[in-house]
Enzyme design. Structure first.
Site, PDB file in Angstrom:
ATOM      1  N   ARG A   1       0.846  -1.199   0.000  1.00 41.97           N
ATOM      2  CA  ARG A   1       0.000   0.000   0.000  1.00 41.97           C
ATOM      3  C   ARG A   1       0.881   1.249   0.000  1.00 41.97           C
ATOM      4  O   ARG A   1       2.064   1.193   0.301  1.00 41.97           O
ATOM      5  CB  ARG A   1      -0.890   0.039   1.241  1.00 41.97           C
ATOM      6  CG  ARG A   1      -1.795  -1.157   1.421  1.00 41.97           C
ATOM      7  CD  ARG A   1      -2.684  -0.975   2.641  1.00 41.97           C
ATOM      8  NE  ARG A   1      -1.914  -0.861   3.858  1.00 41.97           N
ATOM      9  CZ  ARG A   1      -2.339  -0.251   4.981  1.00 41.97           C
ATOM     10  NH1 ARG A   1      -3.522   0.308   5.007  1.00 41.97           N
ATOM     11  NH2 ARG A   1      -1.589  -0.205   6.044  1.00 41.97           N
TER      12      ARG A   1
ATOM     13  N   ASN B   1      -6.491   6.580   2.159  1.00 41.43           N
ATOM     14  CA  ASN B   1      -6.524   5.796   3.392  1.00 41.43           C
ATOM     15  C   ASN B   1      -5.162   5.845   4.055  1.00 41.43           C
ATOM     16  O   ASN B   1      -4.159   5.433   3.457  1.00 41.43           O
ATOM     17  CB  ASN B   1      -6.888   4.340   3.098  1.00 41.43           C
ATOM     18  CG  ASN B   1      -6.980   3.506   4.357  1.00 41.43           C
ATOM     19  OD1 ASN B   1      -7.864   3.711   5.188  1.00 41.43           O
ATOM     20  ND2 ASN B   1      -6.045   2.577   4.517  1.00 41.43           N
ATOM     21  N   GLU B   2      -5.119   6.412   5.253  1.00 36.45           N
ATOM     22  CA  GLU B   2      -3.888   6.443   6.039  1.00 36.45           C
ATOM     23  C   GLU B   2      -2.691   6.899   5.202  1.00 36.45           C
ATOM     24  O   GLU B   2      -1.716   6.177   5.001  1.00 36.45           O
ATOM     25  CB  GLU B   2      -3.607   5.070   6.662  1.00 36.45           C
ATOM     26  CG  GLU B   2      -4.652   4.632   7.653  1.00 36.45           C
ATOM     27  CD  GLU B   2      -4.336   3.292   8.311  1.00 36.45           C
ATOM     28  OE1 GLU B   2      -4.856   3.036   9.417  1.00 36.45           O
ATOM     29  OE2 GLU B   2      -3.578   2.504   7.713  1.00 36.45           O
TER      30      GLU B   2
ATOM     31  N   CYS C   1       9.354   9.777  -0.619  1.00 33.68           N
ATOM     32  CA  CYS C   1       9.852   9.263  -1.884  1.00 33.68           C
ATOM     33  C   CYS C   1      11.110  10.053  -2.242  1.00 33.68           C
ATOM     34  O   CYS C   1      11.135  11.287  -2.123  1.00 33.68           O
ATOM     35  CB  CYS C   1       8.806   9.412  -2.981  1.00 33.68           C
ATOM     36  SG  CYS C   1       9.378   8.898  -4.618  1.00 33.68           S
TER      37      CYS C   1
ATOM     38  N   CYS D   1      11.045  14.006  -6.952  1.00 32.10           N
ATOM     39  CA  CYS D   1      10.936  14.558  -5.599  1.00 32.10           C
ATOM     40  C   CYS D   1      12.172  15.377  -5.235  1.00 32.10           C
ATOM     41  O   CYS D   1      12.068  16.387  -4.535  1.00 32.10           O
ATOM     42  CB  CYS D   1      10.707  13.432  -4.593  1.00 32.10           C
ATOM     43  SG  CYS D   1       9.075  12.670  -4.720  1.00 32.10           S
TER      44      CYS D   1
ATOM     45  N   GLU E   1     -11.335   3.965  12.345  1.00 30.49           N
ATOM     46  CA  GLU E   1     -10.990   2.548  12.424  1.00 30.49           C
ATOM     47  C   GLU E   1     -10.642   2.173  13.855  1.00 30.49           C
ATOM     48  O   GLU E   1      -9.954   2.917  14.555  1.00 30.49           O
ATOM     49  CB  GLU E   1      -9.783   2.206  11.539  1.00 30.49           C
ATOM     50  CG  GLU E   1     -10.052   2.155  10.057  1.00 30.49           C
ATOM     51  CD  GLU E   1      -8.836   1.655   9.287  1.00 30.49           C
ATOM     52  OE1 GLU E   1      -8.010   0.916   9.888  1.00 30.49           O
ATOM     53  OE2 GLU E   1      -8.692   2.006   8.110  1.00 30.49           O
TER      54      GLU E   1
ATOM     55  N   TRP F   1      -1.060  -7.540  12.954  1.00 30.20           N
ATOM     56  CA  TRP F   1       0.227  -7.046  12.472  1.00 30.20           C
ATOM     57  C   TRP F   1       1.223  -6.730  13.582  1.00 30.20           C
ATOM     58  O   TRP F   1       2.301  -6.206  13.313  1.00 30.20           O
ATOM     59  CB  TRP F   1       0.026  -5.810  11.595  1.00 30.20           C
ATOM     60  CG  TRP F   1      -1.044  -4.874  12.058  1.00 30.20           C
ATOM     61  CD1 TRP F   1      -2.342  -4.851  11.647  1.00 30.20           C
ATOM     62  CD2 TRP F   1      -0.930  -3.814  13.022  1.00 30.20           C
ATOM     63  NE1 TRP F   1      -3.046  -3.854  12.289  1.00 30.20           N
ATOM     64  CE2 TRP F   1      -2.197  -3.203  13.137  1.00 30.20           C
ATOM     65  CE3 TRP F   1       0.123  -3.327  13.796  1.00 30.20           C
ATOM     66  CZ2 TRP F   1      -2.442  -2.136  13.986  1.00 30.20           C
ATOM     67  CZ3 TRP F   1      -0.123  -2.262  14.645  1.00 30.20           C
ATOM     68  CH2 TRP F   1      -1.394  -1.679  14.726  1.00 30.20           C
TER      69      TRP F   1
ATOM     70  N   LYS G   1      -6.381 -11.571   6.664  1.00 30.56           N
ATOM     71  CA  LYS G   1      -7.437 -12.582   6.819  1.00 30.56           C
ATOM     72  C   LYS G   1      -7.707 -12.951   8.270  1.00 30.56           C
ATOM     73  O   LYS G   1      -8.770 -13.475   8.595  1.00 30.56           O
ATOM     74  CB  LYS G   1      -7.100 -13.830   6.009  1.00 30.56           C
ATOM     75  CG  LYS G   1      -5.834 -14.574   6.392  1.00 30.56           C
ATOM     76  CD  LYS G   1      -5.614 -15.790   5.476  1.00 30.56           C
ATOM     77  CE  LYS G   1      -4.309 -16.501   5.789  1.00 30.56           C
ATOM     78  NZ  LYS G   1      -3.133 -15.691   5.392  1.00 30.56           N
ATOM     79  N   PHE G   2      -6.740 -12.669   9.162  1.00 32.38           N
ATOM     80  CA  PHE G   2      -6.964 -12.953  10.583  1.00 32.38           C
ATOM     81  C   PHE G   2      -7.090 -11.680  11.416  1.00 32.38           C
ATOM     82  O   PHE G   2      -7.113 -11.743  12.644  1.00 32.38           O
ATOM     83  CB  PHE G   2      -5.840 -13.841  11.134  1.00 32.38           C
ATOM     84  CG  PHE G   2      -5.823 -15.216  10.528  1.00 32.38           C
ATOM     85  CD1 PHE G   2      -6.926 -16.050  10.632  1.00 32.38           C
ATOM     86  CD2 PHE G   2      -4.716 -15.664   9.831  1.00 32.38           C
ATOM     87  CE1 PHE G   2      -6.922 -17.315  10.066  1.00 32.38           C
ATOM     88  CE2 PHE G   2      -4.700 -16.923   9.264  1.00 32.38           C
ATOM     89  CZ  PHE G   2      -5.803 -17.758   9.376  1.00 32.38           C
TER      90      PHE G   2
END
Length: 676
Positions: free
Chosen positions: A114, A152-153, A163, A168, A313, A321, A362-363
């Site tokens: 991401r 998102n975030e 970057c 940049c 959230e 994580w 997934k968890f």
């Protein structure tokens, strides 16, 4: 915020990812039933949907999104519609590799994960603009869309958000040219004569890199400012594209103590502040340090605009994580959700609605597990919160917290403080801030968390821990605040450098107001401990200890040991109509709380309730502007029940029961009260 706001309902829901389930229509249908059962009224939609919304360049597929928004709206569920730049589709990164970030080692990233985009890239901005305009045109006036969730975030690759590509680098040089105009001014501001690193051409300047220049603190500081600015500029471009067809409110979900982005500068671009909260519950000896951490962050988000925010959230159970991922124990999701509302949230959302079947998350915790039912402990707790939100919404909406105390937390100071090659690298700015905030939390005193740029005139007491860097005009602002009757507390290792990280020469700013001369700072250790005497009590001190000479200030506390024995630890100086205090050494918890009691008495600050709060119990108060409505949130973060005594008479808004006298708060209980 659209129709939901008019109904005076707290927003309640989750991130919803139907694109993962398009081949399971029965699951999408079941989601509606379960959402209604849990009293969900809002979902965040489309956050990672770019590859479905635009499967090929220029080929837009928005019909499925419209069908889902229509279905949700028909069932009383509104949408925070996201722009999908948080994750790029593979066709974009494959066709246009320039959109990918370059790491500080100079190597361009390969596609994946991401937040992997270059915020300077014209191509990335072009493709983002087209996508956002399509969404705005199609859904910008849809009655089911109440708010835009911008990306998102931002920067959430959790490295440094920056970057280092050539685009940049050149943009950084142009930014510096605009700021300094000439190389002579830049060289002076960065003190480049050190180690003979004077710049003679703009092209010689590059971003700080471990295999290049990273020891010029002024350059490091400006690079951090530049990165935050460029991502904010990208966010503005996203909003601009949305505004072509829509005037719905916009938000961008912020994160916990996210160092790379100066959120205080972002606040004016957003209509609504929101953030993502994942405290480490149940990982310490008790819950208080974690509760303080979460409360601090809630207060900071509220303080940006001094208005309600959204908890965008949170997890109803666990994350996936961290090194160890423990679930929220029974009652903690209820308490932590109500804690957000207690500190000013007008909405609580979860990540995620339904557990993913595969890939990285997934968890990760979700309202609906892989079993797909409402029969789990987690779902039942989520449902209970939703039901109680419906009971308290009418009372809570239209209120917010109001504070006469401010704690200064500033990103530029944070960046400079971390860079300083002095005192001790073990001193953690975030942890120090938590300690200073915790004293007010334990006393049940509302506290705003603001930057140096904020106006101080609405406060009675301002506390500024480890304010190492002073921005231009800050010292004069503080002097005016104290002259006009304010009470101010400065601490050790403050006022050391200016806005380009150059040390002040001669007298330090605010020394005259404080009535002291700061001679030196020492870092003690286990072989050279020290204590303080304050109001006849002895308190152990931490490792940072300054040698301070009074220059008219009253000595309120002194060192008890070593070569500084008898010298000031705490001073108080009358200045105009107010008072300026100085704390010369790291305090322990008890010293700070006792000092706060004196500061609050001097400043005329009172706690939310007059009662003594047991350890682990705090109280927050929300009120309307007229003071006609006052809602109290009495929160027990202890792992066991506690008793306390309330002098005043209250009514529990959820149960309707009277509450007064000696009461028992159960483990992780939150009472939501109004005075009778």
């Amino acid at each position: 915020m659209g129709e939901i706001r008019e109904e005076n309902v707290l927003l309640y829901g989750a991130d919803y990812n139907p694109e993962q389930w398009l081949s399971y229509p029965e699951i999408l249908e079941e989601d509606i039933r379960l959402m209604k059962l849990a009293k969900v009224n809002t979902v965040s939609l489309g956050i990672f949907s770019w590859a479905v919304l635009e499967p090929e360049e220029g080929n837009y597929n928005l019909d499925y999104m419209e069908e889902i928004i229509n279905r949700l709206y028909k069932n009383g569920i509104s949408v925070n519609l996201a722009t999908p730049t948080g994750a790029m589709p593979n066709w974009l990164t494959h066709t246009y590799p320039e959109v990918l970030q370059t790491a500080e080692n100079g190597i361009r990233n390969i596609p994946g994960k991401r937040h992997n985009f270059c915020y300077t890239s014209p191509i990335m901005r072009e493709k983002m603009g087209k996508m956002n305009r399509k969404l705005s045109e199609r859904f910008g006036k849809h009655p089911g869309v109440i708010m835009w969730h911008i990306s998102n975030e931002y920067g959430g690759n959790f490295r440094d958000a920056s970057c280092h590509c050539e685009l940049c680098q050149e943009a950084f040089r142009e930014w510096l040219k605009e700021k300094y105009q000439t190389l002579d001014k830049l060289n002076q501001a960065w003190w480049t004569a050190f180690w003979s690193h004077t710049y003679t051409d703009w092209s010689q300047i590059h971003s700080p890199m471990p295999h290049g220049e990273d020891a010029l603190h002024g350059q490091n500081l400006d690079w951090r400012r530049f990165v935050s600015y460029k991502l904010q500029e990208f966010c503005r471009e996203e909003i601009k594209a949305i505004r072509v067809f829509s005037d719905k409110p916009v938000t961008a979900n912020m994160m916990r103590y996210f160092e790379p982005l100066d959120y205080d500068r972002w606040k004016d671009d957003l209509d609504v502040i929101s953030w993502d909260s994942y405290p480490d519950w149940h990982t310490m000896e008790d819950e208080v340090p974690i509760a303080v951490w979460a409360a601090f962050m809630h207060n900071q988000m509220r303080s940006f605009k001094k208005m309600p925010f959204i908890l965008m959230e949170s997890t109803p159970s666990l994350v996936n994580w961290k090194q160890e991922n423990n679930v929220k124990r029974p009652g903690m999701n209820y308490l932590s959700s109500m804690q957000a509302v207690a500190h000013g949230a007008d909405g609580v959302m979860y990540f995620q609605w339904r557990k993913s079947r595969g890939s990285f998350e997934k968890f990760h915790g979700a309202v609906v597990g892989h079993d797909g039912t409402e029969h789990t402990r987690v779902f039942k707790e989520v449902k209970q919160i939703g039901e109680d939100f419906t009971k308290i919404s009418e009372k809570v909406i239209g209120t917010c917290n109001s504070s006469k105390v401010a704690l200064i937390m500033d990103w530029e100071n944070w960046w400079a403080f971390k860079d300083a090659a002095g005192i001790s690298k073990s001193i953690n700015y975030e942890e120090e801030l938590q300690k200073y905030y915790r004293g007010f939390w334990e006393l049940g005193i509302e506290t705003d968390v603001i930057s140096m740029d904020h106006d101080l005139s609405s406060y009675k007491l301002v506390v500024a821990p480890l304010l190492y860097l002073y921005k231009p005009g800050y010292a004069e602002k503080v002097e005016d605040f104290v002259k006009n009757g304010g009470t101010y507390l400065a601490t050790y290792w403050s006022g050391q450098v200016n806005e380009t990280d150059l040390c002040f020469l001669g007298k330090k700013p605010l020394e005259e107001m404080l009535g002291i001369f700061i001679e030196e700072i020492d870092v003690g250790n286990e072989y050279f401990t020290n204590d303080a005497d304050y109001q006849g009590k002895t308190y152990p001190l931490g490792v940072l200890r300054e040698l301070v000479n009074p220059q008219g200030a009253e000595v309120r506390g002194t060192y008890l040991k070593d070569y500084v024995a008898g010298m000031p630890v705490i001073t108080k100086n009358a200045y105009g109509k107010g008072y300026a205090y100085y704390l010369a050494a790291q305090p322990d918890r008890e010293l700070l709380i006792d000092l706060y009691k004196e500061l609050c008495e001097t400043a005329g600050v009172t706690a939310n309730i007059p009662d003594v709060l047991p350890y682990g119990v705090t109280v927050s108060k929300r009120s309307d502007r007229d003071g006609k409505k006052e809602i109290y949130f009495l929160q027990n973060f202890n792992r066991q029940p506690v008793e306390m005594t309330l002098r005043d008479f209250y009514r529990d808004i959820v149960t309707g029961k009277d509450v007064n006298g000696c009461i028992k708060l159960d483990t992780y209980e939150c009472l939501i009260l109004e005075k009778q």
